[in-house]
Design a protein around this motif. Sequence first.
Motif, PDB file in Angstrom:
ATOM      1  N   VAL A 149       0.850  -1.192   0.000  1.00 20.85           N
ATOM      2  CA  VAL A 149       0.000   0.000   0.000  1.00 20.85           C
ATOM      3  C   VAL A 149       0.888   1.244   0.000  1.00 20.85           C
ATOM      4  O   VAL A 149       1.723   1.412   0.890  1.00 20.85           O
ATOM      5  N   PRO A 150       0.718   2.129  -0.993  1.00 22.42           N
ATOM      6  CA  PRO A 150       1.560   3.324  -1.066  1.00 22.42           C
ATOM      7  C   PRO A 150       1.277   4.303   0.079  1.00 22.42           C
ATOM      8  O   PRO A 150       0.133   4.511   0.472  1.00 22.42           O
ATOM      9  N   VAL A 151       2.358   4.880   0.593  1.00 23.52           N
ATOM     10  CA  VAL A 151       2.281   5.858   1.682  1.00 23.52           C
ATOM     11  C   VAL A 151       3.059   7.088   1.243  1.00 23.52           C
ATOM     12  O   VAL A 151       4.202   6.968   0.800  1.00 23.52           O
ATOM     13  N   PRO A 152       2.475   8.273   1.346  1.00 18.81           N
ATOM     14  CA  PRO A 152       1.104   8.549   1.783  1.00 18.81           C
ATOM     15  C   PRO A 152       0.104   8.306   0.663  1.00 18.81           C
ATOM     16  O   PRO A 152       0.466   8.173  -0.500  1.00 18.81           O
ATOM     17  N   HIS A 153      -1.175   8.279   1.053  1.00 19.62           N
ATOM     18  CA  HIS A 153      -2.270   8.236   0.091  1.00 19.62           C
ATOM     19  C   HIS A 153      -3.485   8.891   0.724  1.00 19.62           C
ATOM     20  O   HIS A 153      -3.526   9.109   1.919  1.00 19.62           O
ATOM     21  N   PHE A 154      -4.445   9.256  -0.124  1.00 16.63           N
ATOM     22  CA  PHE A 154      -5.706   9.791   0.368  1.00 16.63           C
ATOM     23  C   PHE A 154      -6.814   9.250  -0.497  1.00 16.63           C
ATOM     24  O   PHE A 154      -6.576   8.657  -1.543  1.00 16.63           O
ATOM     25  N   GLY A 155      -8.051   9.419  -0.059  1.00 19.63           N
ATOM     26  CA  GLY A 155      -9.167   8.921  -0.839  1.00 19.63           C
ATOM     27  C   GLY A 155     -10.467   9.068  -0.094  1.00 19.63           C
ATOM     28  O   GLY A 155     -10.592   9.899   0.793  1.00 19.63           O
ATOM     29  N   LEU A 156     -11.422   8.219  -0.470  1.00 20.88           N
ATOM     30  CA  LEU A 156     -12.763   8.300   0.087  1.00 20.88           C
ATOM     31  C   LEU A 156     -13.301   6.922   0.414  1.00 20.88           C
ATOM     32  O   LEU A 156     -12.938   5.936  -0.222  1.00 20.88           O
ATOM     33  N   VAL A 157     -14.218   6.897   1.377  1.00 21.23           N
ATOM     34  CA  VAL A 157     -15.056   5.732   1.626  1.00 21.23           C
ATOM     35  C   VAL A 157     -16.388   6.039   0.945  1.00 21.23           C
ATOM     36  O   VAL A 157     -17.045   7.022   1.271  1.00 21.23           O
ATOM     37  N   LEU A 158     -16.737   5.236  -0.027  1.00 29.82           N
ATOM     38  CA  LEU A 158     -17.949   5.420  -0.819  1.00 29.82           C
ATOM     39  C   LEU A 158     -18.972   4.344  -0.471  1.00 29.82           C
ATOM     40  O   LEU A 158     -18.634   3.345   0.172  1.00 29.82           O
ATOM     41  N   SER A 159     -20.197   4.524  -0.939  1.00 29.68           N
ATOM     42  CA  SER A 159     -21.164   3.435  -0.854  1.00 29.68           C
ATOM     43  C   SER A 159     -20.691   2.361  -1.839  1.00 29.68           C
ATOM     44  O   SER A 159     -19.917   2.649  -2.765  1.00 29.68           O
ATOM     45  N   MET A 160     -21.158   1.140  -1.663  1.00 29.04           N
ATOM     46  CA  MET A 160     -20.734   0.066  -2.564  1.00 29.04           C
ATOM     47  C   MET A 160     -21.145   0.375  -4.005  1.00 29.04           C
ATOM     48  O   MET A 160     -20.362   0.158  -4.931  1.00 29.04           O
ATOM     49  N   ALA A 161     -22.330   0.929  -4.203  1.00 26.69           N
ATOM     50  CA  ALA A 161     -22.775   1.263  -5.567  1.00 26.69           C
ATOM     51  C   ALA A 161     -21.890   2.346  -6.181  1.00 26.69           C
ATOM     52  O   ALA A 161     -21.516   2.262  -7.359  1.00 26.69           O
TER      53      ALA A 161
END
Length: 139
Positions: A69-81
Motif C-alpha cells: 500500500v503506497p504511503v502517503p495516500h488519500f481517498g474516500l469511503v464510498l457506498s458500494m454502488a
Amino acid sequence: MSLPRFHLAFPVDDLAAARAFYGEVLGCAEGRSSDEWVDFDFHGHQIVAHLAPGQAGDRASNHVDGHGVPVPHFGLVLSMAEWEALAERLRAAGTPFVIAPTIRFKGEPGEQATMFLRDPSGNALEFKAFADIGKLFAK
C-alpha cells in the motif's frame, strides 16, 4: 447541522494534467483556481492541487493484506454502488491501478472493497467501500 468536510492540499507537477484527471476521469467539479493551484469538489470535500513540481508521489509502502500500500495516500469511503460505478469508470478510462479493485480482509470484520491508483503526478489515491458501513472501524 451540516456534515464536516475535509480540506486537503497536495502537490502536483502539472495543473493541466491534474485538471484532466480530477475533473474528467474522476468527475470532480472545479472550483476556484489560479496559475499555482486548483480547487476540486471531491464528493463534497475540498481538495486543492498545488503546483509543486517534483514534490508529489509516495515515499514508502506498507504491507497490508498481501499488497504494498503506497504511503502517503488519500481517498474516500464510498457506498458500494458508488465504488462499483467509479471502478467501472476508471477501467473504461484505461486508468492503471496500483492495486486493482478487490475485496480486502474477506470474511473479517473490516471486509472492504478497495482500489488504489495514482494521479498523473504520482499521488496515490484509495477508494473503498463496505457492505456494512457500520463496520468501518471494526476490529
